[in-house]
Design an enzyme around this catalytic site. Structure first.
Site, mmCIF file in Angstrom:
data_model
loop_
_atom_site.group_PDB
_atom_site.id
_atom_site.type_symbol
_atom_site.label_atom_id
_atom_site.label_comp_id
_atom_site.label_asym_id
_atom_site.label_seq_id
_atom_site.Cartn_x
_atom_site.Cartn_y
_atom_site.Cartn_z
ATOM 1 C CG ASP A 140 -7.048 38.025 -17.465
ATOM 2 O OD1 ASP A 140 -6.992 39.261 -17.352
ATOM 3 O OD2 ASP A 140 -6.335 37.386 -18.255
ATOM 4 C CB CYS A 190 -0.892 29.344 -14.004
ATOM 5 S SG CYS A 190 -2.145 29.890 -15.164
ATOM 6 C CD GLU A 237 -7.322 33.775 -18.971
ATOM 7 O OE1 GLU A 237 -6.502 34.391 -18.268
ATOM 8 O OE2 GLU A 237 -7.073 33.449 -20.139
ATOM 9 C CG HIS A 267 0.463 40.793 -18.768
ATOM 10 N ND1 HIS A 267 -0.821 41.209 -18.979
ATOM 11 C CD2 HIS A 267 0.419 39.466 -18.570
ATOM 12 C CE1 HIS A 267 -1.614 40.167 -18.936
ATOM 13 N NE2 HIS A 267 -0.901 39.097 -18.695
HETATM 14 C C1 PEP Z 1 -4.233 34.988 -15.469
HETATM 15 O O1 PEP Z 1 -5.032 35.709 -16.073
HETATM 16 O O2 PEP Z 1 -4.336 34.698 -14.256
HETATM 17 C C2 PEP Z 1 -3.070 34.409 -16.170
HETATM 18 C C3 PEP Z 1 -2.299 33.531 -15.587
HETATM 19 O O3 PEP Z 1 -2.807 34.856 -17.415
HETATM 20 P P1 PEP Z 1 -2.175 36.296 -17.755
HETATM 21 O O4 PEP Z 1 -1.681 36.886 -16.465
HETATM 22 O O5 PEP Z 1 -1.102 36.074 -18.746
HETATM 23 O O6 PEP Z 1 -3.342 37.037 -18.318
HETATM 24 MG MG MG Z 2 -5.041 35.831 -18.240
#
Ligand code: PEP
Ligand code: MG
Length: 592
Positions: free
Chosen positions: A475, A522, A451, A206
């Site tokens: 994920d 996303c 995910e 992140h």
């Molecule tokens: C993902 O897991 O692809 C996602 C968009 O959520 P995050 O990156 O916040 O885990």
């Molecule tokens: Mg995620």
């Protein structure tokens, strides 16, 4: 890795290679994050509190040892003498974290003097310092710095506070640290900070995602950087190539400045696409939205011409504070964003903490997990601590009175989890109505993140209880391949083009289409123009990404033929090797 650049004076010789996680070039003075001793709390303890305090200290020692072992692992990858030197130092630190005078002394002080662990560390460091100062051996005397460093690390792990608000830095400063957490990144003002580089961290964690969203050039996974860089050194961070240069020569600076100028020129050209619709050559319109991690990114989202917010990561409201925000505070924050989007939809995801996304404000609910990525996180935490979820839902329903809000649920694996939240929403709406608090006319649609492999494979069942899907490929890749997205040691194995990942994306997309619900993607794949043709070829028509990526992806869409992309995706889906898949993508992209 570090490379000696021949023909330059000693001081100009350092170029380090790491993971370029956020594109762009920044040149500025180093701000080396010293894990220095912060304002230490000092208090006395009652007899019955002693055992708990010793346990808290031992936990901080264990956490410190874990950090040093991780650094030690990275150091061994350095070439030649650097590996030996750093490993030797870190071994000494590890030794001190075992049963050293420092550790034993602190425990004894807590027991004897009935004082808190931070104060005991401080006192013990003082006494050891005096003893060292008295010895005539200069080498031995200098080891006190190591003891202090270890003590400081323990205190940081005891106090668990964010390291610092990067507010008083010189303009354009480059932050250099052993590790930069997502919470640290949330404290960076992109108009002040130039970029950052750290020893730890993977490309899909992140921290990397936030750097991309903020448009901050960043390089992670550069061992020994903290040891070499000194405050005020001139630093170049090249997030596009994954390089950090310390004290570059004037010629090197000139070279990077020219490259930076070229990148900015390209960016300005792309900015002109803002008002252009994303339509493929054969006339298919693609929806492009932005992911938002911090309210400060709203300006970038609007500048990029996003059609909405496809993913609002609500974690920012919980970071860098002691107590979680209440419903009212969350409502105010969401309202600002919803109003800022002026009628375009805002997809708010419920809290997704756990694993690498820690929030100290939730400390009492988040106990250490054997395997944090598989533990009590995201929707599991929300369903366990209902007041947290109810406050979030309440804030979303209220924000929905100011513009269209969609509710998104993270880490869903079962239909039961979705049903539980769906039952709660009308109850919260009734509570607000009873209290005469305004909410939107209709309840927001409820969607789920796909995910985990389990969710993707059960997508047909989940589609029956969902209003929309959002594919979280970050994920999804991690859980499918069992590769931690935030661990630089296995970053080279993290591969969203693995056939297993692509099959899950396709399966979930088709399931949504069959059920007649919208589906978007996303994850970070959405923001990489390299993958655009493949994703559209697999059937996706909506993508959500970091604002700085949107113009590049739009540009790719404008030059694409969707029918051809579909044919290439069919070919790709017959392959079993991700190397061949990558080659088929490159080849297709090269054709324009
Ligand atoms: C993902 O897991 O692809 C996602 C968009 O959520 P995050 O990156 O916040 O885990
Ligand atoms: Mg995620």
């Amino acid at each position: 890795m570090y490379e000696e650049i021949a023909g330059l004076p000693e001081a100009f010789k350092h170029r380090f290679d790491g993971l370029g996680v956020s594109a762009g070039i920044a040149i500025g003075p180093a701000h080396v994050v010293e894990r220095g001793l912060i304002d230490l709390p000092e208090y006395g303890l009652a007899e019955h509190e002693i055992a708990g305090e010793v346990a808290r200290f031992e936990e901080a020692v264990a956490a410190s040892a874990k950090q040093v072992r991780k650094l030690r692992g990275k150091a061994s990858g350095l070439p030649g003498a650097a590996a030996e030197e750093l490993s030797y130092l870190l071994d000494a630190h590890l030794q001190m974290l075992k049963s050293s005078r420092l550790v034993r002394g602190v425990i004894e002080r807590i027991r004897r003097q009935h004082i808190n662990a931070e104060a005991a560390v401080q006192a013990e460091l003082g006494e050891i310092g005096q003893a060292f100062a008295a010895v005539s051996d200069r080498y031995l005397a200098s080891r006190i710095d190591d003891v202090r460093e270890v003590g400081t690390r323990i205190v940081r792990n005891l106090s668990k506070v964010p390291y610092q608000a990067f507010s008083s830095l010189p303009q354009g400063a480059i932050i250099i640290a052993e590790e930069i957490t997502p919470a640290d990144t949330a404290l960076m003002d992109p108009t002040k900070v130039g970029g950052f580089a750290s020893a730890l961290g993977g490309a899909e964690g992140h921290t990397a995602i936030m750097a991309r969203s903020l448009g901050l050039p960043a390089v992670l996974g550069v061992p020994s950087l903290v040891t070499v860089a000194r405050p005020g050194d001139l630093i170049i961070v090249d997030g596009t190539r994954g390089q950090v240069v310390i004290n570059p020569s004037p010629e090197t600076i000139g070279r990077y400045e020219r490259r930076r100028e070229a990148l900015l020129r390209r960016q300005r050209q792309l900015d002109r696409l803002r008002g252009v619709a994303a339509i493929t050559r054969d006339g298919h319109r693609i929806g492009l939205q932005c992911n938002l991690e911090l309210p400060t990114e709203l300006g970038l989202t609007n500048a990029a011409g996003a059609e909405g917010i496809g993913l609002l990561r609500s974690e920012f409201m919980y970071m860098n504070r002691d107590q979680p925000p209440d419903e009212d505070e969350q409502y105010q924050a969401l309202r600002t964003i919803v109003e800022g989007m002026a009628g375009r939809p805002v997809t708010v995801r419920t809290l997704d903490v756990g694993s690498d996304k820690l929030a100290y404000s939730l400390g009492e609910h988040l106990s250490p997990s054997v395997n944090p990525a598989l533990g009590l996180r995201a929707i599991r935490l929300s369903l366990k601590v209902r007041p947290l979820l109810e406050a979030q839902i309440g804030a979303m329903l209220r924000a929905n009175a100011h513009g269209p809000v969609r509710i998104l649920l993270p880490m869903i694996t079962t239909v039961g989890e979705v049903r539980a939240v769906r039952e709660l929403i009308p109850r919260v709406a009734r509570r607000l109505a009873r209290n005469r608090i305004a909410i939107g006319k209709e309840l927001p649609p409820v969607g789920v993140m796909i995910e985990t492999p389990g969710a993707a494979l059960a997508a047909d069942a989940l589609a029956q209880v969902s209003d929309f899907f959002s594919l979280g490929t970050n994920d999804l890749t991690m859980y499918t391949l069992a590769i931690d997205r935030g661990d630089e040691q296995v970053a080279h194995l993290y591969d969203s083009l693995h056939p297993a990942v692509l099959r899950l994306i396709q399966f979930a997309t088709v399931a949504a289409q069959r059920a007649g619900i919208p589906v978007n993607l996303c994850g970070e794949m959405a923001g990489n123009p390299r993958f655009t043709a493949l994703l559209l070829g697999l059937g996706l028509r909506d993508l959500s990404m970091a604002a700085p990526s949107l113009p590049r992806v739009k540009q790719r869409i404008l030059e694409l033929d969707l029918a051809e992309a579909g044919r290439r995706a069919e070919q790709i889906m017959q392959q079993s090797d991700s190397g061949v898949i990558a080659a088929l993508i490159e080849d297709f992209n090269a054709l324009g």
